[in-house]
Design a protein around this motif. Sequence first.
Motif, PDB file in Angstrom:
ATOM      1  N   GLU A  78       0.832  -1.209   0.000  1.00 55.21           N
ATOM      2  CA  GLU A  78       0.000   0.000   0.000  1.00 55.21           C
ATOM      3  C   GLU A  78       0.869   1.262   0.000  1.00 55.21           C
ATOM      4  O   GLU A  78       0.479   2.291  -0.551  1.00 55.21           O
ATOM      5  CB  GLU A  78      -0.917  -0.013   1.234  1.00 55.21           C
ATOM      6  CG  GLU A  78      -1.918   1.085   1.285  1.00 55.21           C
ATOM      7  CD  GLU A  78      -3.059   0.926   0.295  1.00 55.21           C
ATOM      8  OE1 GLU A  78      -3.695   1.951  -0.028  1.00 55.21           O
ATOM      9  OE2 GLU A  78      -3.320  -0.197  -0.156  1.00 55.21           O
ATOM     10  N   ASN A 112       1.392   3.242  -3.241  1.00 54.66           N
ATOM     11  CA  ASN A 112       0.297   3.961  -3.896  1.00 54.66           C
ATOM     12  C   ASN A 112       0.508   5.461  -3.799  1.00 54.66           C
ATOM     13  O   ASN A 112       1.073   5.962  -2.825  1.00 54.66           O
ATOM     14  CB  ASN A 112      -1.043   3.618  -3.239  1.00 54.66           C
ATOM     15  CG  ASN A 112      -1.496   2.217  -3.549  1.00 54.66           C
ATOM     16  OD1 ASN A 112      -1.023   1.588  -4.495  1.00 54.66           O
ATOM     17  ND2 ASN A 112      -2.405   1.699  -2.746  1.00 54.66           N
ATOM     18  N   HIS A 133      -3.907   9.921  -5.795  1.00 57.40           N
ATOM     19  CA  HIS A 133      -4.245   8.527  -6.129  1.00 57.40           C
ATOM     20  C   HIS A 133      -5.589   8.484  -6.864  1.00 57.40           C
ATOM     21  O   HIS A 133      -5.723   7.792  -7.878  1.00 57.40           O
ATOM     22  CB  HIS A 133      -4.296   7.668  -4.864  1.00 57.40           C
ATOM     23  CG  HIS A 133      -4.746   6.267  -5.115  1.00 57.40           C
ATOM     24  ND1 HIS A 133      -3.930   5.306  -5.675  1.00 57.40           N
ATOM     25  CD2 HIS A 133      -5.953   5.662  -4.914  1.00 57.40           C
ATOM     26  CE1 HIS A 133      -4.597   4.171  -5.788  1.00 57.40           C
ATOM     27  NE2 HIS A 133      -5.823   4.366  -5.346  1.00 57.40           N
ATOM     28  N   ASP A 134      -6.571   9.228  -6.356  1.00 55.68           N
ATOM     29  CA  ASP A 134      -7.895   9.273  -6.992  1.00 55.68           C
ATOM     30  C   ASP A 134      -7.800   9.835  -8.413  1.00 55.68           C
ATOM     31  O   ASP A 134      -8.402   9.292  -9.340  1.00 55.68           O
ATOM     32  CB  ASP A 134      -8.863  10.116  -6.164  1.00 55.68           C
ATOM     33  CG  ASP A 134      -9.081   9.552  -4.767  1.00 55.68           C
ATOM     34  OD1 ASP A 134      -8.833   8.338  -4.549  1.00 55.68           O
ATOM     35  OD2 ASP A 134      -9.497  10.326  -3.881  1.00 55.68           O
ATOM     36  N   TYR A 171      -5.191   9.859 -10.368  1.00 54.02           N
ATOM     37  CA  TYR A 171      -4.502   8.880 -11.212  1.00 54.02           C
ATOM     38  C   TYR A 171      -5.450   7.751 -11.617  1.00 54.02           C
ATOM     39  O   TYR A 171      -5.441   7.302 -12.760  1.00 54.02           O
ATOM     40  CB  TYR A 171      -3.255   8.316 -10.508  1.00 54.02           C
ATOM     41  CG  TYR A 171      -2.539   7.294 -11.357  1.00 54.02           C
ATOM     42  CD1 TYR A 171      -1.740   7.709 -12.414  1.00 54.02           C
ATOM     43  CD2 TYR A 171      -2.693   5.935 -11.134  1.00 54.02           C
ATOM     44  CE1 TYR A 171      -1.095   6.781 -13.222  1.00 54.02           C
ATOM     45  CE2 TYR A 171      -2.054   5.004 -11.936  1.00 54.02           C
ATOM     46  CZ  TYR A 171      -1.255   5.433 -12.976  1.00 54.02           C
ATOM     47  OH  TYR A 171      -0.637   4.516 -13.780  1.00 54.02           O
ATOM     48  N   THR A 172      -6.276   7.307 -10.682  1.00 54.40           N
ATOM     49  CA  THR A 172      -7.232   6.242 -10.980  1.00 54.40           C
ATOM     50  C   THR A 172      -8.196   6.676 -12.088  1.00 54.40           C
ATOM     51  O   THR A 172      -8.508   5.895 -12.988  1.00 54.40           O
ATOM     52  CB  THR A 172      -8.016   5.859  -9.707  1.00 54.40           C
ATOM     53  OG1 THR A 172      -7.078   5.416  -8.721  1.00 54.40           O
ATOM     54  CG2 THR A 172      -9.015   4.752  -9.977  1.00 54.40           C
ATOM     55  N   GLU A 173      -8.601   7.948 -12.059  1.00 54.83           N
ATOM     56  CA  GLU A 173      -9.517   8.479 -13.073  1.00 54.83           C
ATOM     57  C   GLU A 173      -8.812   8.772 -14.401  1.00 54.83           C
ATOM     58  O   GLU A 173      -9.414   8.646 -15.463  1.00 54.83           O
ATOM     59  CB  GLU A 173     -10.144   9.785 -12.575  1.00 54.83           C
ATOM     60  CG  GLU A 173     -11.026   9.636 -11.362  1.00 54.83           C
ATOM     61  CD  GLU A 173     -11.342  10.997 -10.744  1.00 54.83           C
ATOM     62  OE1 GLU A 173     -11.017  12.052 -11.335  1.00 54.83           O
ATOM     63  OE2 GLU A 173     -11.920  10.991  -9.644  1.00 54.83           O
ATOM     64  N   GLN A 174      -7.569   9.204 -14.334  1.00 54.40           N
ATOM     65  CA  GLN A 174      -6.857   9.712 -15.511  1.00 54.40           C
ATOM     66  C   GLN A 174      -5.618   8.885 -15.872  1.00 54.40           C
ATOM     67  O   GLN A 174      -4.708   9.394 -16.514  1.00 54.40           O
ATOM     68  CB  GLN A 174      -6.392  11.158 -15.235  1.00 54.40           C
ATOM     69  CG  GLN A 174      -7.477  12.118 -14.913  1.00 54.40           C
ATOM     70  CD  GLN A 174      -8.244  12.559 -16.134  1.00 54.40           C
ATOM     71  OE1 GLN A 174      -7.708  12.591 -17.235  1.00 54.40           O
ATOM     72  NE2 GLN A 174      -9.497  12.891 -15.961  1.00 54.40           N
ATOM     73  N   ASN A 175      -5.577   7.614 -15.466  1.00 53.95           N
ATOM     74  CA  ASN A 175      -4.318   6.873 -15.617  1.00 53.95           C
ATOM     75  C   ASN A 175      -3.864   6.717 -17.060  1.00 53.95           C
ATOM     76  O   ASN A 175      -2.683   6.507 -17.313  1.00 53.95           O
ATOM     77  CB  ASN A 175      -4.353   5.528 -14.894  1.00 53.95           C
ATOM     78  CG  ASN A 175      -5.311   4.546 -15.509  1.00 53.95           C
ATOM     79  OD1 ASN A 175      -6.021   4.849 -16.460  1.00 53.95           O
ATOM     80  ND2 ASN A 175      -5.336   3.349 -14.966  1.00 53.95           N
ATOM     81  N   TRP A 215       3.077   6.653 -15.523  1.00 54.44           N
ATOM     82  CA  TRP A 215       3.685   6.101 -14.314  1.00 54.44           C
ATOM     83  C   TRP A 215       5.076   5.587 -14.662  1.00 54.44           C
ATOM     84  O   TRP A 215       5.259   4.903 -15.669  1.00 54.44           O
ATOM     85  CB  TRP A 215       2.832   4.963 -13.775  1.00 54.44           C
ATOM     86  CG  TRP A 215       3.371   4.346 -12.515  1.00 54.44           C
ATOM     87  CD1 TRP A 215       4.446   3.526 -12.401  1.00 54.44           C
ATOM     88  CD2 TRP A 215       2.852   4.511 -11.203  1.00 54.44           C
ATOM     89  NE1 TRP A 215       4.632   3.165 -11.087  1.00 54.44           N
ATOM     90  CE2 TRP A 215       3.668   3.759 -10.327  1.00 54.44           C
ATOM     91  CE3 TRP A 215       1.773   5.226 -10.677  1.00 54.44           C
ATOM     92  CZ2 TRP A 215       3.436   3.694  -8.957  1.00 54.44           C
ATOM     93  CZ3 TRP A 215       1.545   5.157  -9.318  1.00 54.44           C
ATOM     94  CH2 TRP A 215       2.360   4.405  -8.480  1.00 54.44           C
TER      95      TRP A 215
END
Length: 182
Positions: A77, A80, A86-87, A89-93, A98
């Motif tokens: 963890e 992360n 983090h949020d 990145y999750t939406e716009q990965n 990375w």
Amino acid sequence: MKKALLVVDYTVDFVDKEGALTCGEPGIALEEYIVDQTAAYLKQQLPVFVINDLHEKNDQYHPESKLFPPHNIRGTEGRNLYGKLHDLYTEQNEEMIWMDKTRYSAFAGTDLDIQLRARGITEIHLMGVCTDICILHTAVDAYNLGYTIVVHEGGVASFNAAGHDWALSHFQNTLGATVLAK
């Protein structure tokens, strides 16, 4: 001049109060600025690289193992991205790049220079932690590679206040970087 944002080591282990090698409150205080700037770069369709430390469990041969407690271990963890980054990145990965690194500098042992040059990038904007370690070493390598360097004072922090202040001065006075005031 084409520019890119490099967000370095803004991970749970380096920022969260319970992180393995945290800079704590100074790092937490960066969250809104880093997230807002990252979103702004993405909106302008400018490249955003999230470049994060990667260590292997029980790696006694890594030079940092003698200097720091285990941190940013693969599969934990702690690797992360922290909080709202983090949020985002999750939406716009698909829009954010990375990259793993195993040394202080984002350039050491990575293809970052190749990735930047392929995109015609000549100016890098730096944010993340720690100002006097990974941000500093990344800036020195960027300087040696001929990049124009911009450090966002509102987007960098360290667990060492004196080191943080020294690094901000070094960026300007030795590397010719622009330090954008908070």
